[in-house]
Design an enzyme around this catalytic site. Structure first.
Site, PDB file in Angstrom:
ATOM      1  N   ASP A  13       0.817  -1.218   0.000  1.00 11.95           N
ATOM      2  CA  ASP A  13       0.000   0.000   0.000  1.00 11.95           C
ATOM      3  C   ASP A  13       0.849   1.267   0.000  1.00 11.95           C
ATOM      4  O   ASP A  13       1.960   1.270   0.516  1.00 11.95           O
ATOM      5  CB  ASP A  13      -0.922  -0.023   1.234  1.00 11.95           C
ATOM      6  CG  ASP A  13      -2.041   1.001   1.136  1.00 11.95           C
ATOM      7  OD1 ASP A  13      -2.370   1.427   0.005  1.00 11.95           O
ATOM      8  OD2 ASP A  13      -2.582   1.365   2.192  1.00 11.95           O
ATOM      9  N   ARG A  26      -1.261   8.899 -10.150  1.00 16.83           N
ATOM     10  CA  ARG A  26      -1.185   7.660  -9.368  1.00 16.83           C
ATOM     11  C   ARG A  26      -0.548   6.463 -10.102  1.00 16.83           C
ATOM     12  O   ARG A  26       0.197   5.695  -9.479  1.00 16.83           O
ATOM     13  CB  ARG A  26      -2.578   7.282  -8.854  1.00 16.83           C
ATOM     14  CG  ARG A  26      -3.143   8.307  -7.857  1.00 16.83           C
ATOM     15  CD  ARG A  26      -4.588   7.997  -7.500  1.00 16.83           C
ATOM     16  NE  ARG A  26      -4.716   6.675  -6.935  1.00 16.83           N
ATOM     17  CZ  ARG A  26      -4.545   6.395  -5.634  1.00 16.83           C
ATOM     18  NH1 ARG A  26      -4.273   7.349  -4.782  1.00 16.83           N
ATOM     19  NH2 ARG A  26      -4.661   5.159  -5.216  1.00 16.83           N
ATOM     20  N   HIS A  30       2.101   3.259  -9.029  1.00 21.01           N
ATOM     21  CA  HIS A  30       1.890   1.817  -9.199  1.00 21.01           C
ATOM     22  C   HIS A  30       3.087   1.191  -9.922  1.00 21.01           C
ATOM     23  O   HIS A  30       3.497   0.073  -9.607  1.00 21.01           O
ATOM     24  CB  HIS A  30       0.590   1.543  -9.965  1.00 21.01           C
ATOM     25  CG  HIS A  30      -0.643   1.960  -9.201  1.00 21.01           C
ATOM     26  ND1 HIS A  30      -0.834   1.648  -7.872  1.00 21.01           N
ATOM     27  CD2 HIS A  30      -1.745   2.666  -9.574  1.00 21.01           C
ATOM     28  CE1 HIS A  30      -1.997   2.147  -7.460  1.00 21.01           C
ATOM     29  NE2 HIS A  30      -2.566   2.777  -8.475  1.00 21.01           N
ATOM     30  N   LEU A 124      11.069 -20.415  -3.551  1.00 24.72           N
ATOM     31  CA  LEU A 124      10.094 -19.515  -2.944  1.00 24.72           C
ATOM     32  C   LEU A 124       8.715 -19.678  -3.580  1.00 24.72           C
ATOM     33  O   LEU A 124       8.594 -19.729  -4.799  1.00 24.72           O
ATOM     34  CB  LEU A 124      10.558 -18.061  -3.153  1.00 24.72           C
ATOM     35  CG  LEU A 124       9.605 -16.962  -2.672  1.00 24.72           C
ATOM     36  CD1 LEU A 124       9.641 -16.842  -1.152  1.00 24.72           C
ATOM     37  CD2 LEU A 124       9.955 -15.620  -3.310  1.00 24.72           C
ATOM     38  N   LEU A 184      -6.033  -4.416   8.259  1.00 26.71           N
ATOM     39  CA  LEU A 184      -5.761  -5.557   7.379  1.00 26.71           C
ATOM     40  C   LEU A 184      -6.421  -5.389   6.013  1.00 26.71           C
ATOM     41  O   LEU A 184      -6.051  -6.092   5.064  1.00 26.71           O
ATOM     42  CB  LEU A 184      -6.255  -6.859   8.021  1.00 26.71           C
ATOM     43  CG  LEU A 184      -5.438  -7.344   9.223  1.00 26.71           C
ATOM     44  CD1 LEU A 184      -6.126  -8.528   9.887  1.00 26.71           C
ATOM     45  CD2 LEU A 184      -4.026  -7.740   8.782  1.00 26.71           C
ATOM     46  N   GLU A 196       1.971 -12.100  13.423  1.00 27.18           N
ATOM     47  CA  GLU A 196       2.510 -10.863  13.998  1.00 27.18           C
ATOM     48  C   GLU A 196       2.325  -9.768  12.956  1.00 27.18           C
ATOM     49  O   GLU A 196       2.507 -10.001  11.756  1.00 27.18           O
ATOM     50  CB  GLU A 196       4.002 -11.032  14.319  1.00 27.18           C
ATOM     51  CG  GLU A 196       4.272 -12.053  15.395  1.00 27.18           C
ATOM     52  CD  GLU A 196       3.697 -11.652  16.750  1.00 27.18           C
ATOM     53  OE1 GLU A 196       3.665 -10.437  17.038  1.00 27.18           O
ATOM     54  OE2 GLU A 196       3.264 -12.542  17.497  1.00 27.18           O
TER      55      GLU A 196
HETATM   56  C1  IPE Z   1      -5.148  -2.643   0.398  1.00 24.59           C
HETATM   57  O1  IPE Z   1      -4.911  -1.308   0.125  1.00 24.59           O
HETATM   58  C2  IPE Z   1      -5.235  -3.430  -0.874  1.00 24.59           C
HETATM   59  C3  IPE Z   1      -3.976  -3.578  -1.600  1.00 24.59           C
HETATM   60  C4  IPE Z   1      -2.822  -3.102  -1.242  1.00 24.59           C
HETATM   61  C5  IPE Z   1      -4.072  -4.341  -2.804  1.00 24.59           C
HETATM   62  P1  IPE Z   1      -6.113  -0.265  -0.027  1.00 24.59           P
HETATM   63  O2  IPE Z   1      -5.493   1.045  -0.336  1.00 24.59           O
HETATM   64  O3  IPE Z   1      -7.124  -0.778  -0.972  1.00 24.59           O
HETATM   65  O4  IPE Z   1      -6.741  -0.296   1.445  1.00 24.59           O
HETATM   66  P2  IPE Z   1      -7.543   0.798   2.247  1.00 24.59           P
HETATM   67  O5  IPE Z   1      -8.603   1.337   1.335  1.00 24.59           O
HETATM   68  O6  IPE Z   1      -6.571   1.857   2.628  1.00 24.59           O
HETATM   69  O7  IPE Z   1      -8.077   0.076   3.434  1.00 24.59           O
HETATM   70  C1  IPE Z   2      -1.659   0.254  -3.268  1.00 23.26           C
HETATM   71  O1  IPE Z   2      -1.488   1.626  -3.334  1.00 23.26           O
HETATM   72  C2  IPE Z   2      -2.064  -0.348  -4.591  1.00 23.26           C
HETATM   73  C3  IPE Z   2      -3.425  -0.913  -4.590  1.00 23.26           C
HETATM   74  C4  IPE Z   2      -4.273  -0.840  -3.601  1.00 23.26           C
HETATM   75  C5  IPE Z   2      -3.846  -1.597  -5.776  1.00 23.26           C
HETATM   76  P1  IPE Z   2      -2.707   2.640  -3.289  1.00 23.26           P
HETATM   77  O2  IPE Z   2      -3.148   2.910  -4.676  1.00 23.26           O
HETATM   78  O3  IPE Z   2      -3.773   2.169  -2.370  1.00 23.26           O
HETATM   79  O4  IPE Z   2      -1.981   3.918  -2.681  1.00 23.26           O
HETATM   80  P2  IPE Z   2      -2.548   4.937  -1.628  1.00 23.26           P
HETATM   81  O5  IPE Z   2      -3.029   4.143  -0.452  1.00 23.26           O
HETATM   82  O6  IPE Z   2      -3.675   5.646  -2.300  1.00 23.26           O
HETATM   83  O7  IPE Z   2      -1.392   5.818  -1.305  1.00 23.26           O
HETATM   84 MG    MG Z   3      -4.124   2.427  -0.395  1.00 24.79          MG
END
Ligand code: IPE
Ligand code: IPE
Ligand code: MG
Length: 230
Positions: A13, A26, A30, A124, A184, A196
């Site tokens: 994330d 964004r 990614h 792995l 989570l 953990e």
């Molecule tokens: C969790 O991140 C999902 C992935 C990293 C694939 P999100 O950005 O979707 O989670 P929330 O919305 O902050 O809970």
């Molecule tokens: C995680 O990064 C990637 C996915 C959830 C697919 P985010 O896109 O959620 O990035 P933030 O949380 O907006 O910074």
């Molecule tokens: Mg996110």
């Protein structure tokens, strides 16, 4: 070097915030997130990790703008195409967690090809979670039980676990959540019962081997009691 964490699960994330903090769109974040994934997959075996589960796309992420969803699907295809040679050579076994039925056909083709090609590898295990939700996984398992009511009476925690996408894998020892969030977000809900949890403000695109070592060092200091005495 091994830290005793056989199965490490990572919620990848913070890509969006990483990009925005650089004045970029964004998808730029990614892309950088994919680079972080490459680094971590390379580092994992040397740190004693046998199973690495990475959350790439949740069942809730379909709510994002279509262009962003499209970019994420494209990146999955690109990652698999560009890495498959090296991963196969390094004996990495690729599996997928989540309901692949809702994935676009171009992704499904690449996913099937990557898992078939690496199915016999002994190194792995890289479990990539796409269209994955912990609740969805549990509901899919319950539906399978209902299809065969005769076995329903025999279901216990162990047999139920074997109906989940992680069948055959040990439960995660350590769940890592970058980006400062303390939740989570529907990742490995059943399996993380005694995992953990390590959270760090570092955004996923900045995550590297040193950060992974830091998480594992913290893990080593934890006292895992599993509900038993102190
Ligand atoms: C969790 O991140 C999902 C992935 C990293 C694939 P999100 O950005 O979707 O989670 P929330 O919305 O902050 O809970
Ligand atoms: C995680 O990064 C990637 C996915 C959830 C697919 P985010 O896109 O959620 O990035 P933030 O949380 O907006 O910074
Ligand atoms: Mg996110």
């Amino acid at each position: 070097m091994t830290y005793g964490a056989r199965h490490v699960a990572i919620i990848m994330d913070g890509n969006g915030r990483w990009a925005v903090s650089r004045g970029q769109p964004r998808p730029y974040g990614h892309r950088a997130g994919v680079e972080a994934l490459r680094r971590i997959v390379r580092a994992a075996p040397g740190l004693g990790i046998e199973y690495l589960s990475v959350y790439a796309f949740s069942t809730e992420n379909w709510k994002r703008p279509p262009e962003e969803v499209e970019t994420l699907m494209d990146l999955l295809v690109e990652y698999l195409r560009s890495e498959i040679e090296e991963l196969d050579r390094e004996q990495v076994k690729i599996i997928f967690l989540g309901d692949e039925r809702a994935m676009p056909p171009r992704c499904r083709r690449e996913m099937e090809s990557a898992s078939a090609r690496t199915a016999r590898n002994q190194g792995l295990v890289l479990a990539i979670a796409v269209n994955y939700g912990g609740r969805d996984e549990i509901v899919r398992a319950v539906r399978r039980i209902l299809e065969d009511p005769e076995t329903a009476a025999e279901i216990d925690e162990e047999t139920f676990g074997e109906l989940l996408d992680t069948a055959g894998m040990p439960d995660p020892d350590l769940v890592i959540r970058p980006s400062g969030e303390l939740r989570l977000s529907n990742f490995l809900l059943w399996q993380s019962a005694y995992a953990e949890i390590y959270a760090t403000p570092v955004l996923w695109p900045d995550f590297d081997e040193a950060e992974l070592r830091r998480a594992l060092e913290q893990f080593q200091l934890r006292d895992r009691r599993y509900g038993g005495h102190a």
